[in-house]
Design a protein around this motif. Sequence first.
Motif, PDB file in Angstrom:
ATOM      1  N   THR A   1      13.938  17.629  15.810  1.00  0.00           N
ATOM      2  CA  THR A   1      13.994  17.538  17.267  1.00  0.00           C
ATOM      3  C   THR A   1      14.374  18.851  17.940  1.00  0.00           C
TER       4      THR A   1
ATOM      5  N   GLN B   1      13.097  12.062  30.473  1.00  0.00           N
ATOM      6  CA  GLN B   1      13.470  10.832  29.760  1.00  0.00           C
ATOM      7  C   GLN B   1      12.738  10.741  28.426  1.00  0.00           C
TER       8      GLN B   1
ATOM      9  N   ARG C   1      14.486  13.176  21.199  1.00  0.00           N
ATOM     10  CA  ARG C   1      15.635  13.931  20.663  1.00  0.00           C
ATOM     11  C   ARG C   1      16.751  13.037  20.130  1.00  0.00           C
ATOM     12  N   THR C   2      16.886  11.837  20.672  1.00  0.00           N
ATOM     13  CA  THR C   2      17.995  10.969  20.258  1.00  0.00           C
ATOM     14  C   THR C   2      17.574   9.884  19.276  1.00  0.00           C
ATOM     15  N   SER C   3      16.306   9.850  18.925  1.00  0.00           N
ATOM     16  CA  SER C   3      15.862   8.843  17.962  1.00  0.00           C
ATOM     17  C   SER C   3      16.408   9.179  16.568  1.00  0.00           C
ATOM     18  N   PRO C   4      17.033   8.217  15.919  1.00  0.00           N
ATOM     19  CA  PRO C   4      17.525   8.471  14.566  1.00  0.00           C
ATOM     20  C   PRO C   4      16.391   8.578  13.540  1.00  0.00           C
TER      21      PRO C   4
ATOM     22  N   GLN D   1      14.261  13.121  25.946  1.00  0.00           N
ATOM     23  CA  GLN D   1      15.545  12.587  25.488  1.00  0.00           C
ATOM     24  C   GLN D   1      15.347  11.468  24.469  1.00  0.00           C
ATOM     25  N   ARG D   2      14.359  10.620  24.686  1.00  0.00           N
ATOM     26  CA  ARG D   2      14.093   9.535  23.735  1.00  0.00           C
ATOM     27  C   ARG D   2      13.704  10.083  22.368  1.00  0.00           C
TER      28      ARG D   2
END
Length: 183
Positions: free
Chosen positions: A161, A147, A153-156, A150-151
Amino acid sequence: MTTSASVPTGSESAMPAGGTVTDRLVEANVRYADAFSDPGMDARPVLHVAVVACMDARLDLHAALGLELGDCHTIRNAGGVVTDDVIRSLTISQRKLGTRSVVLIHHTGCGLESLTEDFRNELEAEVGQRPAWAVESFRDVDQDVRQSMQRVRTSPFVPHTDDVRGFVFDVKTGLLREVDPAS
């Protein structure tokens, strides 16, 4: 195994009667400063890496990872979970201070495994105000590492990443075990 808890500091006798742990730390800083010389570094980590880890006192990250002063940014919190504040620190680390890699380190026997979000309810009952933050407790350390990866890797806000890896540190052996993000 050497830990700070098992190494005599010699400062016990230097602590004033009735002194606090903070007094001991301030005294240790005076001795440190006496021998200190500016290493001439800037804030950019030499290895261009940020390490996010649990605040657990058993984790000596520099020793465990073979790091020296100036090699990395170290971001620590309860559980080593990726929260909004961790994203804030990683964003500054990457966008302004040149890091490109992120290493996430959780560990065995974490205290967050024994808490629940009920802790917030208990605090609210005790102090009369509900904390704005989540406890971020977990039962499965590997899943929480996934998790956290993923947080990031998906942060704009975090631009780099492609090198985000997660690990579990075994507090009994000192070894890291990599967590597969796809499992």
